[in-house]
Scaffold this active site. Structure first.
Site, PDB file in Angstrom:
ATOM      1  N   HIS A 106      -4.982   2.789  -6.663  1.00  0.00           N
ATOM      2  CA  HIS A 106      -6.126   2.697  -5.753  1.00  0.00           C
ATOM      3  C   HIS A 106      -7.444   2.532  -6.514  1.00  0.00           C
ATOM      4  O   HIS A 106      -8.381   1.898  -6.014  1.00  0.00           O
ATOM      5  CB  HIS A 106      -6.177   3.915  -4.832  1.00  0.00           C
ATOM      6  CG  HIS A 106      -5.277   3.778  -3.634  1.00  0.00           C
ATOM      7  ND1 HIS A 106      -3.929   4.054  -3.686  1.00  0.00           N
ATOM      8  CD2 HIS A 106      -5.533   3.355  -2.377  1.00  0.00           C
ATOM      9  CE1 HIS A 106      -3.393   3.828  -2.491  1.00  0.00           C
ATOM     10  NE2 HIS A 106      -4.346   3.400  -1.680  1.00  0.00           N
ATOM     11  N   ASP A 150       0.833  -1.209   0.000  1.00  0.00           N
ATOM     12  CA  ASP A 150       0.000   0.000   0.000  1.00  0.00           C
ATOM     13  C   ASP A 150       0.867   1.258   0.000  1.00  0.00           C
ATOM     14  O   ASP A 150       0.594   2.230  -0.709  1.00  0.00           O
ATOM     15  CB  ASP A 150      -0.905  -0.019   1.234  1.00  0.00           C
ATOM     16  CG  ASP A 150      -1.966   1.073   1.216  1.00  0.00           C
ATOM     17  OD1 ASP A 150      -2.479   1.384   0.127  1.00  0.00           O
ATOM     18  OD2 ASP A 150      -2.274   1.611   2.289  1.00  0.00           O
ATOM     19  N   HIS A 205      -6.050  -5.158   1.544  1.00  0.00           N
ATOM     20  CA  HIS A 205      -6.067  -3.885   0.815  1.00  0.00           C
ATOM     21  C   HIS A 205      -4.745  -3.617   0.096  1.00  0.00           C
ATOM     22  O   HIS A 205      -4.712  -3.319  -1.097  1.00  0.00           O
ATOM     23  CB  HIS A 205      -6.377  -2.757   1.810  1.00  0.00           C
ATOM     24  CG  HIS A 205      -6.219  -1.375   1.271  1.00  0.00           C
ATOM     25  ND1 HIS A 205      -7.253  -0.676   0.677  1.00  0.00           N
ATOM     26  CD2 HIS A 205      -5.140  -0.545   1.237  1.00  0.00           C
ATOM     27  CE1 HIS A 205      -6.823   0.514   0.308  1.00  0.00           C
ATOM     28  NE2 HIS A 205      -5.544   0.623   0.630  1.00  0.00           N
ATOM     29  N   HIS A 245      -7.718  -1.077  -7.097  1.00  0.00           N
ATOM     30  CA  HIS A 245      -8.149  -1.707  -5.838  1.00  0.00           C
ATOM     31  C   HIS A 245      -9.653  -1.560  -5.648  1.00  0.00           C
ATOM     32  O   HIS A 245     -10.359  -2.520  -5.311  1.00  0.00           O
ATOM     33  CB  HIS A 245      -7.434  -1.060  -4.653  1.00  0.00           C
ATOM     34  CG  HIS A 245      -8.117  -1.327  -3.335  1.00  0.00           C
ATOM     35  ND1 HIS A 245      -9.181  -0.577  -2.879  1.00  0.00           N
ATOM     36  CD2 HIS A 245      -7.913  -2.275  -2.398  1.00  0.00           C
ATOM     37  CE1 HIS A 245      -9.599  -1.046  -1.724  1.00  0.00           C
ATOM     38  NE2 HIS A 245      -8.841  -2.081  -1.403  1.00  0.00           N
TER      39      HIS A 245
END
Length: 360
Positions: A252, A166, A269, A255
């Site tokens: 992101h 991340d 995540h 994601h």
């Protein structure tokens, strides 16, 4: 008012080091009446480490990081001066929702090294069915974030790996967002965000393997402390200073699109964001950078293909759903190119597979 453009550097007070929770009672003495929000597993880890009983009512979240759960918790808690969140990213984002609903202070105690949620006034909010809903910009940053490196040695390896993934996105997303930005448009704070992201990249590449070894050996080494502070604290400074140029781009957005495939709900995540970095780089044609990153991904255990996310390349219906969401007008992939299409994202996904299979 554009909340995304505001500078939101992070916690009002950030304290990190070994055994800092030994002074927890002193840290909390000025926060008035308190209530704790946590999860079963997080509470167990915290209590086993802290070895004392906190004199506050404790409430459990439902695991969704949703507006709905934050509101339910606020109604159960009622009036209180301070919410103390103890746990990982989804727990802490839920506690932020509750604290804002109650207009209460917020104290953050992470039990995992997995993301910057303990530090930032920003949250990833989901629907109750675990699909992505929105990025929340809270009115206040955490009043106090307590990062105890010794406690964080309890982080499961998978979560530390995900935290590394991340945080790696901080460099690649800000670089993608600013590479075509005219020098005169790079404000002092945007430049600080870029510099922060570059140093984050250096720390991750140099310290991640040592930190993972430290975790395995249960030793709080300097490299472990640097990785903890990088994932939890430094990561938040990039978007905190560079605002919308330093928060989210293609990684992101991918994601968020993947959250609409149920099989990925159990994938952490940071693993999905790390895969999203590769998709973003494929879209921008930076194939050599993908090849440079692959040994690092392999060394720490980050996914380099769809199978690492329990998704089949042949599952075109779901991949089209991911691409459509990632390329939608309200998603951050469009910040790289307003003309981006779902076909572009889908092609990038397939090119990541081809690179992984060494066919291009």
């Amino acid at each position: 008012m554009n909340s995304a453009s505001e500078l939101r550097p992070g916690a009002n007070r950030y304290v990190s080091g070994d055994h800092i929770l030994d002074g927890l009672e002193d840290y909390l003495k000025d926060f008035g009446t308190c209530a704790v929000i946590t999860g079963n597993q997080s509470l167990s880890v915290f209590e086993n480490f802290y070895q004392k009983t906190l004199p506050y009512q404790t409430y459990l979240y439902d695991g969704t990081a949703s507006d709905e759960n934050g509101q339910v918790l606020a109604e159960k808690i009622g009036q209180v001066d301070t919410i103390i969140g103890i746990g990982g990213g989804r727990l802490l984002d839920t506690a932020k929702v509750t604290a804002e609903n109650l207009k209460a202070n917020f104290v953050s105690i992470p039990t995992l090294i997995s993301n910057c949620a303990p530090y930032t006034p920003i949250g990833a909010i989901y629907h109750p069915d675990h699909t992505f809903k929105r990025v929340a910009y809270f009115k206040k940053a955490p009043d106090l974030t307590l990062v105890d490196w010794t406690l964080l040695l309890q982080t499961p390896k998978a979560y530390l790996v995900a935290g590394i993934g991340d945080t790696l996105a901080k460099w690649y997303e800000i670089e993608g967002l600013t590479r075509k930005l005219d020098a005169t448009a790079k404000t002092a704070f945007i430049r600080l965000g870029i510099a922060s992201a570059k140093e984050i990249l250096n720390i991750l590449l140099n310290d991640a393997s040592v930190a993972l070894a430290s975790l395995a050996e249960q030793q709080s080494t300097p490299a472990f402390g640097r990785i903890a502070d990088t994932v939890i604290g430094l990561a938040g400074t990039v978007g905190g200073f560079a605002a919308e140029y330093g928060r989210m781009a293609g990684a992101h957005a991918v994601h968020n699109g993947l959250s609409y495939i149920e099989a990925t709900h159990k994938i952490l995540h940071g693993n999905k964001v790390a895969y999203g970095i590769l998709v973003q780089l494929a879209y921008t044609g930076d194939y050599d950078e993908i090849r440079k990153l692959k040994p690092f991904y392999d060394s720490v255990g980050l996914p380099t293909n769809l199978s690492g996310l329990d998704v089949a390349e042949g599952d075109q219906a779901n991949l089209q759903k991911v691409a459509a969401f990632a390329a939608s007008d309200h998603e951050s992939f469009k910040l790289l190119n307003p003309q981006l299409t779902s076909a572009d994202v889908l092609e990038a996904i397939h090119n990541v597979e081809a690179i992984d299979q060494q066919t291009i």
